[in-house]
Design a protein around this motif. Structure first.
Motif, short mmCIF file in Angstrom:
data_model
loop_
_atom_site.label_atom_id
_atom_site.label_comp_id
_atom_site.label_asym_id
_atom_site.label_seq_id
_atom_site.Cartn_x
_atom_site.Cartn_y
_atom_site.Cartn_z
N ARG A 376 0.81 -1.18 0.07
CA ARG A 376 0.11 0.05 -0.04
C ARG A 376 0.97 1.54 0.00
NH1 ARG A 376 -3.20 -3.30 3.43
NH2 ARG A 376 -2.41 -2.43 5.15
N ARG A 377 1.98 1.25 0.75
CA ARG A 377 2.84 2.33 0.72
C ARG A 377 3.72 2.66 -0.49
NH1 ARG A 377 5.04 0.81 5.24
NH2 ARG A 377 7.33 0.18 4.30
N ILE A 378 3.96 1.57 -1.03
CA ILE A 378 4.67 1.78 -2.50
C ILE A 378 3.57 2.12 -3.40
CG2 ILE A 378 5.96 0.54 -4.16
CD1 ILE A 378 7.24 -1.10 -1.93
N GLN A 379 2.43 1.51 -3.59
CA GLN A 379 1.67 2.08 -4.61
C GLN A 379 1.12 3.63 -4.23
OE1 GLN A 379 -1.67 -0.56 -3.90
NE2 GLN A 379 -1.06 -2.15 -5.21
N ARG A 380 1.05 4.01 -3.08
CA ARG A 380 0.86 5.41 -2.89
C ARG A 380 1.95 6.28 -3.31
NH1 ARG A 380 -2.23 9.84 -2.16
NH2 ARG A 380 -1.10 11.41 -1.15
N ARG A 381 3.20 5.81 -3.21
CA ARG A 381 4.47 6.34 -3.72
C ARG A 381 4.56 6.61 -5.25
NH1 ARG A 381 9.80 7.92 -2.23
NH2 ARG A 381 11.28 7.70 -4.09
N ARG A 382 4.01 5.33 -5.76
CA ARG A 382 4.26 5.40 -6.87
C ARG A 382 2.99 6.29 -7.73
NH1 ARG A 382 5.77 -0.94 -8.56
NH2 ARG A 382 7.95 -0.66 -8.02
N CYS A 383 1.70 6.34 -7.02
CA CYS A 383 0.87 7.40 -7.50
C CYS A 383 1.40 8.73 -7.31
CB CYS A 383 -0.48 7.11 -6.56
SG CYS A 383 -1.76 8.16 -7.09
N VAL A 384 2.05 9.08 -6.37
CA VAL A 384 2.69 10.42 -6.49
C VAL A 384 3.55 10.84 -7.28
CG1 VAL A 384 4.07 12.07 -4.64
CG2 VAL A 384 2.19 10.56 -3.78
N GLU A 385 4.53 9.93 -7.52
CA GLU A 385 5.60 9.78 -8.74
C GLU A 385 4.94 10.11 -10.18
OE1 GLU A 385 7.86 6.42 -8.57
OE2 GLU A 385 9.00 6.72 -6.77
N SER A 386 3.82 9.43 -10.27
CA SER A 386 3.00 9.56 -11.48
C SER A 386 2.76 10.90 -11.62
CB SER A 386 2.15 8.41 -11.72
OG SER A 386 1.18 8.77 -12.54
N SER A 387 2.18 11.38 -10.67
CA SER A 387 1.46 12.75 -10.38
C SER A 387 2.60 13.89 -10.83
CB SER A 387 0.81 13.10 -9.33
OG SER A 387 -0.22 12.07 -8.76
N LEU A 388 3.68 13.41 -10.05
CA LEU A 388 4.93 14.53 -10.08
C LEU A 388 5.45 14.57 -11.48
CD1 LEU A 388 6.82 13.60 -6.94
CD2 LEU A 388 5.83 15.83 -7.46
N VAL A 389 5.49 13.46 -12.21
CA VAL A 389 6.17 13.36 -13.49
C VAL A 389 5.05 14.03 -14.57
CG1 VAL A 389 6.75 11.87 -15.56
CG2 VAL A 389 7.34 11.06 -13.16
N SER A 390 3.80 13.77 -14.39
CA SER A 390 3.02 14.54 -15.56
C SER A 390 2.29 15.69 -14.87
CB SER A 390 1.83 13.53 -15.96
OG SER A 390 1.24 12.93 -14.59
N GLY A 391 2.67 16.10 -13.93
CA GLY A 391 1.98 16.94 -12.97
C GLY A 391 1.85 18.57 -13.79
N LEU A 392 3.07 18.90 -14.49
CA LEU A 392 2.96 20.13 -15.06
C LEU A 392 2.15 20.22 -16.26
CD1 LEU A 392 6.97 21.04 -14.84
CD2 LEU A 392 4.82 22.06 -13.44
N GLU A 393 2.16 19.16 -17.10
CA GLU A 393 1.36 19.23 -18.16
C GLU A 393 -0.07 18.94 -17.94
OE1 GLU A 393 2.92 16.17 -20.94
OE2 GLU A 393 4.53 17.02 -21.15
N ALA A 394 -0.32 18.27 -16.93
CA ALA A 394 -1.71 17.91 -16.55
C ALA A 394 -2.41 19.10 -15.37
CB ALA A 394 -1.93 16.72 -15.67
#
Length: 649
Positions: A376-394
């Motif tokens: 659960r903790r890693i899934q949360r981190r990866r969700c945050v990572e995904s948001s960070l990577v695409s956050g500027l464009e999105a």
């Protein structure tokens, strides 16, 4: 003991049988040729016999007939002629030799005579004669009809020719020829067979080598991905009773960059050897990539898997020598054990991969066991990572601003720009959560430049002398182009450099102080202010404050919170810090002020600037109250709700 291959034995035996049958065939051909020659010889003699002689053959006791026959028959070997009537009864027999001929004892009736008398066809048989001089003679019995002048058969002659010498000579020549041909044939066939065997062996070696390369990693000597998959199909244990270990070499790129790829290859071999030596013989060990290995090991419980991981890490940590260089590093290990029997290998391997991921986050050179909470903790981190990577464009990022209040006049003097992130699920992500992740995945530089651009652009619309403070991550100093980024932002927006304040933390000053100090000096040369943020929580001392010449000192909120509970001790510490800052000609700011009592004490201690929920929460620029931009006015929020991350920015 190595068994002799049956195909290798079959070929020579087959060649030997072929030679034997060839020799037997040659003997048969010689016998047939001798029979044919004997028939022709006797036939020519009978055809040339005068009719009167034929009539006399039937007259027994005619001794002068032997002389007549001796003129017709060859005198170079012992021969005999037996005359039979058409009833098969012997009438006369003459023995012909080199000294003449004479009648001899008549033989018994011969059944072949009747066949020749009936068919009129000549018949020849090769028979064994009497033994003499240690060898048995070989005779040719030729049965031939004798015809009268009118062409009718009147008698049958059995001419016995001694063919011993001829056959012996022919047999000898045949044997010599057979031996020569046999030896030649055997040598040729042996050579061909040897070449065939060599070719087959070479093909087998090539095939075995190809199969090895298809399933094994040539460098480490363990299985590759394909080999691991094949072994899993025939694993001697159930996956539910096994532990999966993902092993990753720490800082492997540094080994290649520092010592060369040969050293890296040597360490890969070292790790492969350690895994083979540490794991049980029925384990499945493979190399999945450049620096990543897998071990599938039968284990009784998770404790056994952890003990194995400890052993592997201890052995790998032993230095190795490669081309005169000593090389050492560590490994991180992710462990997955247990699970339902229906769980596939890919699902179990995913768990080991997650555990390895966490081991790396924990600082490497360690191991981690998969748990549901970890997932659960890693899934949360990866969700945050995904948001960070695409956050500027999105459009997931925004910049909030929190006011900074003058401690004496209680007027707003500026704002701190704070980055905010809304996750893909629509929920806000606390800075304390996403900033470390952004630093670890390498996007903080891009985000920092974006925040700087937005903050400077917004501040350019404020009335002077309101300033904006922007936080810098230590990672932004790694590229060496920070000064250019700041200069470019100021030039594009037209903001005066004196209205920009850059905040750095004490952790920035722990490493590469010379390079960091040079960049800080370049930034100050632009005219911007440089502040030390969160002072008192790190390792900075007076030497650091003096060496880098900061313009502002920001006291960490932990000191402010302790004012109401720490009594005179907390107040004295704050008084000392503020006095120190003033002595060094620095503006002092206190963070985290939430109550009027805290604000009153800090004002009494002559703190220059105040910041906290008491004076305003972080909010988008368009939502900032307009009266904050009016001089000498204080705006407080009586109730101070706490954000989910427990911080004020």
């Amino acid at each position: 003991m190595r068994k002799f291959p049956l195909p290798a034995l079959a070929a020579p035996v087959g060649m030997l049988l072929l030679v034997i049958f060839a020799n037997l065939g040659m003997v048969t051909m010689i016998d047939s040729a001798v029979r044919d020659a004997s028939e022709r010889e006797v036939a020519n003699w009978v055809v040339g016999m005068p009719p009167a002689t034929v009539d006399r053959l039937l007259e027994s006791g005619d001794e002068s007939l032997g002389s007549a026959l001796s003129d017709l028959l060859r005198p170079d070997m012992p021969q005999s002629v037996t005359v039979f009537d058409l009833a098969g009864t012997p009438v006369n027999r003459f023995g012909i030799g080199q000294t003449g001929s004479a009648p001899i004892e008549l033989p018994v009736a011969d059944p072949l005579v009747l066949e020749v008398a009936r068919t009129g066809q000549t018949r020849t048989e090769l028979v064994d004669g009497a033994e003499g001089s240690g060898a048995r003679s070989r005779l040719a019995d030729v049965y031939i009809p004798a015809r009268a002048a009118n062409g009718e058969i009147e008698a049958v002659l059995k001419v016995q020719l001694d063919r011993t010498l001829i056959l012996k000579s022919l047999y000898g020549a045949a044997i010599a020829l057979g031996v020569t041909l046999s030896v030649t044939f055997t040598l040729v066939m042996t050579g061909l067979y040897a070449a065939f065997v060599r070719k087959r062996r070479a093909e087998r070696r090539v095939r075995e080598r190809a199969e090895y390369l298809a399933k094994y990693d040539q460098l480490s000597g363990v299985l590759n991905r394909t080999g691991v998959s094949d072994q899993l199909e025939n694993a001697p244990f159930e996956l539910a009773d096994a532990a999966i270990l993902y092993v990753d070499i720490d800082h492997f790129k540094n080994i290649n960059d520092t010592h060369g790829h040969k050293a890296g290859d040597a360490f890969v071999r070292h790790v492969g050897a350690v895994l083979r030596a540490s794991c049980a013989r029925d384990s499945i060990i493979g190399r999945l990539g450049g620096d990543e290995f897998i071990a599938i090991v039968r284990c009784t419980d998770v404790a056994a898997a952890v003990a194995l991981a400890d052993e592997v890490q201890a052995r790998v940590a032993q230095p190795i020598h490669s081309e005169g260089k000593m090389i050492s590093t560590s490994v991180s290990i992710g462990i997955a054990y247990g699970g339902s029997a229906e769980m596939t290998f890919d699902e179990r391997a995913h768990r080991a991969d997650l555990a390895l991921y966490q081991a790396k986050l924990d600082g490497r050179s360690t191991h981690c066991v998969f748990t549901d909470e970890l997932e659960r903790r890693i899934q949360r981190r990866r969700c945050v990572e995904s948001s960070l990577v695409s956050g500027l464009e999105a459009g997931l990022f925004d910049v909030y601003f929190q006011p900074l209040i003058d401690g004496a006049s209680l007027a707003c003097v500026g704002f701190e720009a704070l980055l905010r992130l809304t996750g893909k699920d629509g929920e806000p992500v606390a800075p304390a959560e996403f900033v470390p992740i952004a630093e670890s995945i390498g996007v903080i530089g891009q985000l920092g430049a974006w925040v700087l651009e937005r903050a400077v652009e917004t501040a350019a619309s404020w009335p002077a002398p309101l300033f904006v403070a922007v936080n810098l991550s230590p990672r932004q100093f790694d590229g060496g182009d920070l000064t250019g980024i700041v200069r470019g932002a100021l030039e594009r927006t037209g903001l005066t450099a004196s209205r920009l304040e850059l905040e750095v933390t004490e952790s920035l000053l722990l490493d590469n102080t010379e390079r960091v100090g040079q960049q800080l000096a370049e930034l100050r040369a632009l005219g911007v202010s440089v502040a030390m943020d969160d002072f008192g929580t790190g390792h900075s001392g007076l030497g650091t404050l003096w060496r880098f010449g900061f313009d502002k000192l920001k006291i960490d909120r932990s000191f402010v919170v302790s004012l109401e509970s720490g009594g005179d001790r907390a107040r004295n510490i704050l008084d000392t810090i503020i006095a120190l800052g003033h002595r060094l000609n620095m503006v002092v700011t206190a963070e985290g002020i939430e109550t009027p009592a805290q604000a009153r004490i800090l004002s009494e201690l002559a703190c220059d600037q105040l910041q906290g929920y008491l004076f305003g929460r972080p909010m988008p620029a368009e939502q900032l109250p307009r009266d904050l931009f009016q001089p000498r006015r204080l705006h407080r929020q009586p109730e101070l709700p706490v954000l989910r991350d427990g911080t004020n920015g």
